[in-house]
Design an enzyme around this catalytic site. Structure first.
Site, PDB file in Angstrom:
ATOM      1  N   ILE A  11      23.961 -36.893  26.635  1.00  0.00           N
ATOM      2  CA  ILE A  11      25.289 -37.512  26.573  1.00  0.00           C
ATOM      3  C   ILE A  11      26.041 -37.227  27.865  1.00  0.00           C
ATOM      4  O   ILE A  11      26.756 -38.066  28.383  1.00  0.00           O
ATOM      5  CB  ILE A  11      26.111 -36.967  25.380  1.00  0.00           C
ATOM      6  CG1 ILE A  11      25.405 -37.243  24.049  1.00  0.00           C
ATOM      7  CG2 ILE A  11      27.509 -37.565  25.368  1.00  0.00           C
ATOM      8  CD1 ILE A  11      26.073 -36.585  22.854  1.00  0.00           C
ATOM      9  N   SER A  12      25.843 -36.037  28.377  1.00  0.00           N
ATOM     10  CA  SER A  12      26.599 -35.670  29.573  1.00  0.00           C
ATOM     11  C   SER A  12      25.899 -34.556  30.348  1.00  0.00           C
ATOM     12  O   SER A  12      25.308 -33.656  29.760  1.00  0.00           O
ATOM     13  CB  SER A  12      28.001 -35.224  29.152  1.00  0.00           C
ATOM     14  OG  SER A  12      28.597 -34.424  30.146  1.00  0.00           O
TER      15      SER A  12
ATOM     16  N   ASP B 155      42.225 -26.630  29.646  1.00  0.00           N
ATOM     17  CA  ASP B 155      41.592 -27.649  30.507  1.00  0.00           C
ATOM     18  C   ASP B 155      41.826 -29.020  29.890  1.00  0.00           C
ATOM     19  O   ASP B 155      40.929 -29.865  29.825  1.00  0.00           O
ATOM     20  CB  ASP B 155      40.094 -27.379  30.687  1.00  0.00           C
ATOM     21  CG  ASP B 155      39.468 -28.241  31.790  1.00  0.00           C
ATOM     22  OD1 ASP B 155      40.219 -28.771  32.637  1.00  0.00           O
ATOM     23  OD2 ASP B 155      38.239 -28.386  31.795  1.00  0.00           O
TER      24      ASP B 155
ATOM     25  N   ASP C 222      35.735 -29.509  24.409  1.00  0.00           N
ATOM     26  CA  ASP C 222      35.551 -28.644  25.571  1.00  0.00           C
ATOM     27  C   ASP C 222      36.513 -27.459  25.569  1.00  0.00           C
ATOM     28  O   ASP C 222      37.434 -27.382  26.385  1.00  0.00           O
ATOM     29  CB  ASP C 222      35.730 -29.493  26.853  1.00  0.00           C
ATOM     30  CG  ASP C 222      35.040 -28.859  28.055  1.00  0.00           C
ATOM     31  OD1 ASP C 222      34.462 -27.779  27.908  1.00  0.00           O
ATOM     32  OD2 ASP C 222      35.099 -29.462  29.152  1.00  0.00           O
TER      33      ASP C 222
HETATM   34  N1  ADP Z   1      30.882 -33.305  20.024  1.00  0.00           N
HETATM   35  C1  ADP Z   1      30.714 -34.315  20.881  1.00  0.00           C
HETATM   36  N2  ADP Z   1      30.480 -35.577  20.435  1.00  0.00           N
HETATM   37  C2  ADP Z   1      30.308 -36.589  21.312  1.00  0.00           C
HETATM   38  N3  ADP Z   1      30.382 -36.456  22.646  1.00  0.00           N
HETATM   39  C3  ADP Z   1      30.628 -35.236  23.153  1.00  0.00           C
HETATM   40  C4  ADP Z   1      30.809 -34.103  22.303  1.00  0.00           C
HETATM   41  N4  ADP Z   1      31.039 -33.026  23.076  1.00  0.00           N
HETATM   42  C5  ADP Z   1      30.987 -33.449  24.350  1.00  0.00           C
HETATM   43  N5  ADP Z   1      30.749 -34.778  24.419  1.00  0.00           N
HETATM   44  C6  ADP Z   1      30.628 -35.601  25.650  1.00  0.00           C
HETATM   45  O1  ADP Z   1      30.099 -34.800  26.682  1.00  0.00           O
HETATM   46  C7  ADP Z   1      31.046 -34.663  27.736  1.00  0.00           C
HETATM   47  C8  ADP Z   1      30.999 -33.248  28.277  1.00  0.00           C
HETATM   48  O2  ADP Z   1      31.352 -32.321  27.279  1.00  0.00           O
HETATM   49  P1  ADP Z   1      32.353 -31.157  27.565  1.00  0.00           P
HETATM   50  O3  ADP Z   1      32.406 -30.297  26.347  1.00  0.00           O
HETATM   51  O4  ADP Z   1      33.643 -31.706  28.066  1.00  0.00           O
HETATM   52  O5  ADP Z   1      31.588 -30.323  28.692  1.00  0.00           O
HETATM   53  P2  ADP Z   1      31.865 -30.116  30.245  1.00  0.00           P
HETATM   54  O6  ADP Z   1      32.109 -28.637  30.343  1.00  0.00           O
HETATM   55  O7  ADP Z   1      30.619 -30.536  30.911  1.00  0.00           O
HETATM   56  O8  ADP Z   1      33.071 -30.916  30.660  1.00  0.00           O
HETATM   57  C9  ADP Z   1      32.376 -35.037  27.120  1.00  0.00           C
HETATM   58  O9  ADP Z   1      33.274 -35.547  28.040  1.00  0.00           O
HETATM   59  C10 ADP Z   1      31.998 -36.080  26.100  1.00  0.00           C
HETATM   60  O10 ADP Z   1      31.862 -37.341  26.717  1.00  0.00           O
HETATM   61 MG    MG Z   2      34.766 -31.515  29.757  1.00  0.00          MG
END
Ligand code: ADP
Ligand code: MG
Length: 258
Positions: free
Chosen positions: A59-60, A195, A212
């Site tokens: 996803i990311s 954040d 996050d």
């Molecule tokens: N529980 C979730 N369900 C769906 N998408 C998620 C979820 N958690 C994170 N994401 C996706 O992954 C991306 C990165 O997650 P995040 O927790 O913000 O980590 P980072 O520290 O890399 O910013 C988010 O912007 C979102 O698009």
């Molecule tokens: Mg994030």
């Protein structure tokens, strides 16, 4: 509405096509090179415990962590799996967010322990936020550098970040008000997101979801108030651009008013 059995069949078919089942060590072999050995072991442990059935797409890919789609609970539940990287994570910065948090005063100061503590911290922060009435991904479990949580989205399609979601003026105003209300609820529960921005807010349909929260701090943190101010400013700046009448001083007062 698709019938549940059909949906499950459909999901199963998708797994056969594109997923990596992680029921035994052989399946994990294909993930070598993607994860380090200790992360593979942790994945294997969670799979054995019955918490993860299959690992899906990315996803990311972020600075500190990767997020994957997965299926859990006999493939009936969609999960998001956040895997913090041990080797490349910025653990000096992480350390600075752990200070002052009485929950983590005894952790060892080597990289691995810090990343593990960080992962646990995100789990606890999400739990706390959830209990405080803030919509966040429900955290299910954590082990070492892996966090399992509710997948926000449907049928493998993650909800979008607030920054890219088109909103009518009325929807934008609603989302802004909910966001400030959530900041207030977190504050009441002794937490500051730290954040918060249009990148860490997902829109599940019209619902605001905070994500996050690894870096979120309790009010004991020496910079808690500064982080709170920054969160409110970020959110106000974004919604102002969207045409919402915002007053960040008034919003901060609202948050602090209890
Ligand atoms: N529980 C979730 N369900 C769906 N998408 C998620 C979820 N958690 C994170 N994401 C996706 O992954 C991306 C990165 O997650 P995040 O927790 O913000 O980590 P980072 O520290 O890399 O910013 C988010 O912007 C979102 O698009
Ligand atoms: Mg994030």
């Amino acid at each position: 509405m698709v019938k549940v059995e059909n949906r499950l069949k459909m999901i199963d078919r998708k797994i056969d096509q594109s997923r990596i089942r992680i029921k035994d060590a052989d399946d994990l072999k294909s993930l070598e090179g993607v994860f380090d050995t200790s992360t593979l072991k942790t994945l294997y442990f969670l799979a054995n415990k019955g918490e993860i059935d299959a690992l899906g797409g990315v996803i990311s890919t972020g600075k500190e962590a990767n997020v994957f789609h997965a299926l859990g609970c006999g493939s009936e539940r969609e999960l998001a799996i956040k895997i913090y990287r041990i080797s490349t994570s910025n653990f000096k910065a992480m350390q600075s967010y752990l200070i002052g948090d009485p929950r983590f005063k005894d952790i060892r100061h080597e990289k691995r322990s810090i990343v593990f503590a960080w992962t646990k911290k995100e789990m606890r922060n999400l739990k706390k936020a959830h209990s405080a009435g803030v919509r966040v991904p429900k955290p299910f479990d954590t082990r070492n550098n892996i966090l399992l949580m509710e997948f926000i989205g449907e049928d493998e399609l993650p909800a979008q970040q607030l920054r890219v979601v088109p909103l009518t003026p009325e929807e934008a105003k609603d989302a802004y008000e909910t966001t400030i209300e959530y900041v207030r609820r977190l504050y009441q529960a002794n937490l500051v997101h730290a954040d918060l921005s249009e990148f860490n807010i997902l829109m599940d349909g019209r619902e605001v979801v905070f994500i996050d929260m690894g870096q979120s701090v309790t009010l004991d943190h020496p910079n808690a108030m500064e982080f709170l101010q920054r969160d409110v400013d970020n959110v106000a700046r974004f919604f102002k651009k969207k045409g919402v009448k915002v007053d960040s001083d008034a919003a901060l007062d609202m948050v602090l008013s209890g």
